[in-house]
Design an enzyme around this catalytic site. Structure first.
Site, PDB file in Angstrom:
ATOM      1  N   LEU A   1     -40.359  20.944  -7.075  1.00  0.00           N
ATOM      2  CA  LEU A   1     -39.245  20.202  -7.636  1.00  0.00           C
ATOM      3  C   LEU A   1     -39.264  20.435  -9.140  1.00  0.00           C
ATOM      4  CD1 LEU A   1     -39.469  16.763  -5.755  1.00  0.00           C
ATOM      5  CD2 LEU A   1     -37.840  18.602  -5.333  1.00  0.00           C
ATOM      6  N   ASP A   2     -38.103  20.731  -9.718  1.00  0.00           N
ATOM      7  CA  ASP A   2     -38.084  20.994 -11.153  1.00  0.00           C
ATOM      8  C   ASP A   2     -38.391  19.713 -11.934  1.00  0.00           C
ATOM      9  OD1 ASP A   2     -35.543  19.571 -11.881  1.00  0.00           O
ATOM     10  OD2 ASP A   2     -34.671  21.063 -10.537  1.00  0.00           O
ATOM     11  N   ASN A   3     -38.532  19.871 -13.221  1.00  0.00           N
ATOM     12  CA  ASN A   3     -38.974  18.778 -14.079  1.00  0.00           C
ATOM     13  C   ASN A   3     -38.077  17.543 -13.971  1.00  0.00           C
ATOM     14  OD1 ASN A   3     -40.448  17.473 -16.139  1.00  0.00           O
ATOM     15  ND2 ASN A   3     -39.018  18.195 -17.693  1.00  0.00           N
TER      16      ASN A   3
END
Length: 401
Positions: A265-267
């Site tokens: 999951l991206d930031n």
């Protein structure tokens, strides 16, 4: 000489001679000219058949009215989990405050195992019904892709092994007696073959056992966790730049375990991450051929024009190829904002954000709520929980293990 009072004058004798056989205890009886309790006496009457004044005089207390709780969408509950601060001792850096579609977390907790389910046989007992934690996922749905069965030798009987019902009971399926009933009813498979004999012995280290289509994880060294990732946390176990990462939220006793995070999951994206040291499961969950579905809640600016959902379902040409969602559903809306649920099985980088950018609705907030059969539910953001054995069985079955 004073004449005797006339009968029925009402001076010395109450009307109707005191209590009436049909009157309420402790109340006045029906006298001459009085009328029985009915809708014609004037004034509304309650379920007891008495007027409000009569109820108070006779000590009647009506049962309290039971009002159903206000319905809240499970999707909106999951989207509101960020309103609860992470209290597990993890750093608060990067944890986002609740914004938009705020909803209190459900108090029901994870679904408890208990009660019979459809499709079960005579004994009425199902696997892992007495488990103390984990969500009840119902009957298992087998994957079309199954691991090839190991060669069968002497009908799975190993004289040096352990009795099958004892292995099942040790894995937490049920008591030995109930496990024996499951075997006799043909609900147990060993290496893909149904076993109905109670005297069968197996080697737990080399066989694959399924109960009602659910794989038993017999290796106690395998660990399975669900992490509700907050915004601002990097999807890695260690970050050389010192940013908040997954290991910051692990208990000290679990930090020495070599865990993999399933997918990324991206930031800025929140929600469900699976953590495990089961390499085979990790490979299957991330491999495109198994097409494991993932569910997301997406907040965008509104209003949304007609045809956007159909366009995303039909597919959009992106820079790395043709991409589409499996399903698109409007969940909720507030002035200026739309909450959408999408399901897709693609694991490409930032695929949800790029799809919504392509249709002119940049993502404001993104939460992953489900991977395969495992859902986030009302799990508090920033917390890590252990998967129940039933959940592990469903997860393994979803990728053919």
């Amino acid at each position: 000489m004073t004449p005797a009072p006339r009968s029925g004058s009402g001076r010395n004798t109450p009307r109707g001679g005191g209590r009436s056989a049909g009157g309420p205890a402790g109340g006045k009886g029906f006298g001459r000219g009085s009328k029985p309790s009915s809708d014609r006496t004037g004034g509304p009457r309650s379920a007891s058949g008495l007027k409000k004044g009569e109820e108070r005089a006779n000590g009647y207390r009506p049962a309290p009215e039971v009002r159903p709780e206000k319905f809240k969408s499970d999707a909106v509950k999951a989207f509101g989990t960020s309103s609860n601060a992470a209290k597990s001792g993890a750093p608060k850096t990067g944890a986002s405050k609740s914004g938009g579609f705020k909803s209190g977390a459900s108090k029901t907790g994870a679904g408890k195992f208990g009660g019979p389910q459809a499709g079960q046989r005579k004994s009425g007992d199902r696997a892992f019904r007495n488990e103390r934690f984990g969500q009840n996922l119902g009957p298992v749905r087998r994957s079309a892709t199954r691991r090839p069965a190991a060669p069968v030798i002497s009908e799975q009987h190993n004289p040096e092994g352990v009795r099958l019902q004892k292995v099942m009971a040790s894995a937490g399926v049920a008591s030995r007696r109930v496990c024996e009933e499951m075997i006799a009813e043909g609900r147990v498979e060993v290496d893909g073959q149904v076993v109905t004999e109670l005297g069968v012995r197996v080697d737990p280290a080399v066989v694959a056992i399924h109960v009602d289509g659910m794989r038993l994880q017999l290796d106690e060294t395998q660990k399975y966790y669900v992490f509700n990732k907050p915004r601002g946390v990097i999807s890695t176990m260690d970050d050389p730049e010192g940013r908040p990462c997954i290991s910051d939220y692990l208990k000290p006793s679990s930090q020495h375990e070599r865990l993999f995070h399933v997918g990324r999951l991206d930031n800025e994206t929140e929600g469900l991450l699976l953590l495990t040291n089961d390499g085979e499961l990790t490979n299957r969950l991330t491999h495109p051929s198994y097409e494991v579905p993932k569910t997301y809640l997406v907040q965008v600016r509104g209003p949304m024009g007609q045809g956007i959902g159909a366009q995303l379902r039909e597919g959009i040409e992106l820079e790395d190829g043709f991409q589409k969602v499996d399903s698109f559903k409007l969940v909720d809306s507030t002035p200026g904002h739309i909450l959408v649920e999408v399901v897709l099985h693609s694991g490409r980088n930032r695929i949800v954000r790029r799809l919504f950018d392509a249709v002119g609705h940049p993502v404001e907030r993104l939460v992953r709520t489900k991977i395969g059969p495992i859902s986030l539910g009302d799990q508090r953001q920033g917390s890590i929980r252990v998967l129940g054995r039933g959940e592990v069985g469903h997860l393994l079955a979803s990728v053919g293990l």
